[in-house]
Design a protein around this motif. Sequence first.
Motif, PDB file in Angstrom:
ATOM      1  N   PHE A   1       0.815  -1.216   0.000  1.00 60.93           N
ATOM      2  CA  PHE A   1       0.000   0.000   0.000  1.00 60.93           C
ATOM      3  C   PHE A   1       0.850   1.268   0.000  1.00 60.93           C
ATOM      4  N   SER A   2       1.931   1.278   0.756  1.00 57.78           N
ATOM      5  CA  SER A   2       2.803   2.450   0.696  1.00 57.78           C
ATOM      6  C   SER A   2       3.433   2.569  -0.682  1.00 57.78           C
ATOM      7  N   SER A   3       3.628   1.431  -1.365  1.00 54.66           N
ATOM      8  CA  SER A   3       4.235   1.442  -2.707  1.00 54.66           C
ATOM      9  C   SER A   3       3.319   2.057  -3.757  1.00 54.66           C
ATOM     10  N   LEU A   4       2.021   2.150  -3.437  1.00 53.42           N
ATOM     11  CA  LEU A   4       1.077   2.753  -4.378  1.00 53.42           C
ATOM     12  C   LEU A   4       1.128   4.281  -4.361  1.00 53.42           C
ATOM     13  N   VAL A   5       1.733   4.838  -3.320  1.00 50.02           N
ATOM     14  CA  VAL A   5       1.751   6.293  -3.160  1.00 50.02           C
ATOM     15  C   VAL A   5       3.022   6.838  -3.809  1.00 50.02           C
ATOM     16  N   ASP A   6       2.857   7.603  -4.873  1.00 50.91           N
ATOM     17  CA  ASP A   6       4.001   8.081  -5.657  1.00 50.91           C
ATOM     18  C   ASP A   6       4.943   8.965  -4.858  1.00 50.91           C
TER      19      ASP A   6
ATOM     20  N   ILE B   1       4.515  10.589  16.054  1.00 53.60           N
ATOM     21  CA  ILE B   1       4.308   9.158  16.285  1.00 53.60           C
ATOM     22  C   ILE B   1       2.816   8.888  16.170  1.00 53.60           C
ATOM     23  N   GLN B   2       2.464   7.764  15.565  1.00 58.09           N
ATOM     24  CA  GLN B   2       1.063   7.454  15.319  1.00 58.09           C
ATOM     25  C   GLN B   2       0.887   5.943  15.215  1.00 58.09           C
ATOM     26  N   CYS B   3      -0.333   5.489  15.510  1.00 56.33           N
ATOM     27  CA  CYS B   3      -0.671   4.080  15.369  1.00 56.33           C
ATOM     28  C   CYS B   3      -1.217   3.823  13.963  1.00 56.33           C
ATOM     29  N   TYR B   4      -0.872   2.681  13.399  1.00 54.21           N
ATOM     30  CA  TYR B   4      -1.297   2.314  12.043  1.00 54.21           C
ATOM     31  C   TYR B   4      -2.712   1.742  12.080  1.00 54.21           C
TER      32      TYR B   4
ATOM     33  N   TYR C   1      -4.905   4.606   1.412  1.00 50.81           N
ATOM     34  CA  TYR C   1      -5.455   5.880   1.856  1.00 50.81           C
ATOM     35  C   TYR C   1      -4.805   6.318   3.171  1.00 50.81           C
ATOM     36  N   PHE C   2      -4.456   5.333   4.005  1.00 48.31           N
ATOM     37  CA  PHE C   2      -3.785   5.673   5.263  1.00 48.31           C
ATOM     38  C   PHE C   2      -2.432   6.312   4.974  1.00 48.31           C
TER      39      PHE C   2
ATOM     40  N   GLU D   1      -1.510   7.838   2.273  1.00 43.31           N
ATOM     41  CA  GLU D   1      -1.721   9.153   1.671  1.00 43.31           C
ATOM     42  C   GLU D   1      -1.940  10.200   2.765  1.00 43.31           C
ATOM     43  N   ALA D   2      -2.739   9.844   3.777  1.00 42.69           N
ATOM     44  CA  ALA D   2      -2.981  10.759   4.894  1.00 42.69           C
ATOM     45  C   ALA D   2      -1.696  10.995   5.686  1.00 42.69           C
ATOM     46  N   LEU D   3      -0.896   9.951   5.820  1.00 43.23           N
ATOM     47  CA  LEU D   3       0.380  10.061   6.526  1.00 43.23           C
ATOM     48  C   LEU D   3       1.298  11.067   5.828  1.00 43.23           C
ATOM     49  N   TYR D   4       1.358  10.975   4.506  1.00 40.12           N
ATOM     50  CA  TYR D   4       2.169  11.922   3.724  1.00 40.12           C
ATOM     51  C   TYR D   4       1.678  13.351   3.937  1.00 40.12           C
ATOM     52  N   GLU D   5       0.364  13.534   3.897  1.00 34.49           N
ATOM     53  CA  GLU D   5      -0.189  14.881   4.054  1.00 34.49           C
ATOM     54  C   GLU D   5       0.155  15.471   5.418  1.00 34.49           C
ATOM     55  N   THR D   6       0.185  14.641   6.434  1.00 38.06           N
ATOM     56  CA  THR D   6       0.529  15.129   7.771  1.00 38.06           C
ATOM     57  C   THR D   6       2.004  15.485   7.874  1.00 38.06           C
ATOM     58  N   LEU D   7       2.864  14.576   7.448  1.00 41.82           N
ATOM     59  CA  LEU D   7       4.300  14.773   7.646  1.00 41.82           C
ATOM     60  C   LEU D   7       4.907  15.781   6.664  1.00 41.82           C
ATOM     61  N   VAL D   8       4.378  15.885   5.465  1.00 41.39           N
ATOM     62  CA  VAL D   8       4.969  16.769   4.456  1.00 41.39           C
ATOM     63  C   VAL D   8       4.212  18.092   4.343  1.00 41.39           C
ATOM     64  N   ASN D   9       2.894  18.018   4.406  1.00 38.97           N
ATOM     65  CA  ASN D   9       2.091  19.228   4.206  1.00 38.97           C
ATOM     66  C   ASN D   9       1.478  19.787   5.485  1.00 38.97           C
ATOM     67  N   GLY D  10       1.786  19.154   6.618  1.00 36.39           N
ATOM     68  CA  GLY D  10       1.375  19.715   7.901  1.00 36.39           C
ATOM     69  C   GLY D  10      -0.088  19.571   8.241  1.00 36.39           C
ATOM     70  N   LYS D  11      -0.794  18.643   7.575  1.00 39.46           N
ATOM     71  CA  LYS D  11      -2.208  18.461   7.896  1.00 39.46           C
ATOM     72  C   LYS D  11      -2.376  17.731   9.227  1.00 39.46           C
ATOM     73  N   GLU D  12      -3.576  17.809   9.787  1.00 41.54           N
ATOM     74  CA  GLU D  12      -3.870  17.199  11.071  1.00 41.54           C
ATOM     75  C   GLU D  12      -3.689  15.688  11.005  1.00 41.54           C
ATOM     76  N   LYS D  13      -3.246  15.099  12.108  1.00 45.99           N
ATOM     77  CA  LYS D  13      -3.108  13.649  12.187  1.00 45.99           C
ATOM     78  C   LYS D  13      -4.432  12.951  11.915  1.00 45.99           C
TER      79      LYS D  13
END
Length: 339
Positions: free
Chosen positions: A20-25, A115-118, A301-302, A304-316
């Motif tokens: 799944f992480s491999s699907l996220v470019d 830090i976050q739970c998967y 999708y998880f 993708e949300a992880l990327y948005e939080t760590l790179v773009n500063g979106k809420e966890k």
Amino acid sequence: MLTIAYIGNGKSANRYHIPFSSLVDTIKIKKILSRGDRPDWDAVEGVTYVKESEEIWNDPDIDLVVLSTPPHTHYPLAKEGLENGKNVLVEKPFTETSDQAKELFALAEENGLFIQCYQNRRFDSDFLTVQKVIESGKIGDVLEVEMHFDYFRPEVPEQTDHFDPMESFLYTHACHTVDQVLSYFGNPQDIQYDVRQLLGEGRMNDYFDLDFFYDDNLKVSVKSSYFRLKERPSFVVYGTKGTFIKESKDRQEEHLKLFYMPTNEDFGLDLPEHYGTLYYMSGDGQYHEEKVVSEKGSYSYFYEALYETLVNGKEKLVKDHETIRQIEILEEGIRQMKK
């Protein structure tokens, strides 16, 4: 680009993470810690396999370390990762105790780290479909929800001759469903617990039934057993105007076990025979019965949300207080079982 490393090269990493992480470019896997000389899984192209955690901690390119290791290692490895300046994603169950969870979140905040739970099961097809039905308003105000996660695997409890909370059915499976409850319905006013060792004291926990009570007379029940030859419906939702029944679970795990991977367009998709049935009375007093096309679930999708939080500063996606509350619930369930 978010550069990540995995600690662990077993089923968890190769079945529930890497496909799944491999699907996220915008995500790149750089390293995987694999201590075994003969791993059971094929090597991932372009990834460096290492045998010592220092090769990950000391790599400045790695933005996030994902722990896909046995449950008892989650707390010490997560702490080690944070102390080495790495953001950390931790498989379920996050920790054994809520105090450990609070400590990890405090350490991350103190060091400006993540830090976050998967909690990938937030993106199960059946759970997403239930949300769609509730939000359509067709069943009216929701009064009761039943969630089942059943198996017929008697050999598992029969072959387990000791009790360990982190290996219990509650910790390893309610970690999915309790998170779904907390993420969608919020923190309940009260909880009633029925957590059992069906084969006797000192054996594994192989059954649980948790009832969550909310305002407006809403009750959400989470039930699971290792001894269900005929599984109960995945979800049953009762409202003031109707009912929705989803018999079958999300199919991603089913496909992954067959090595039918997320790169296939129909991966995880329900067929018409898997669709849930909606029964309701419309405003003009007419009875309706119809199939509901399932939502598409994907654990990508998880990420993708992880990327948005760590790179773009979106809420966890998964809030700290949700993870802490979940562990508190699991702890209390085991405490009541022992009592």
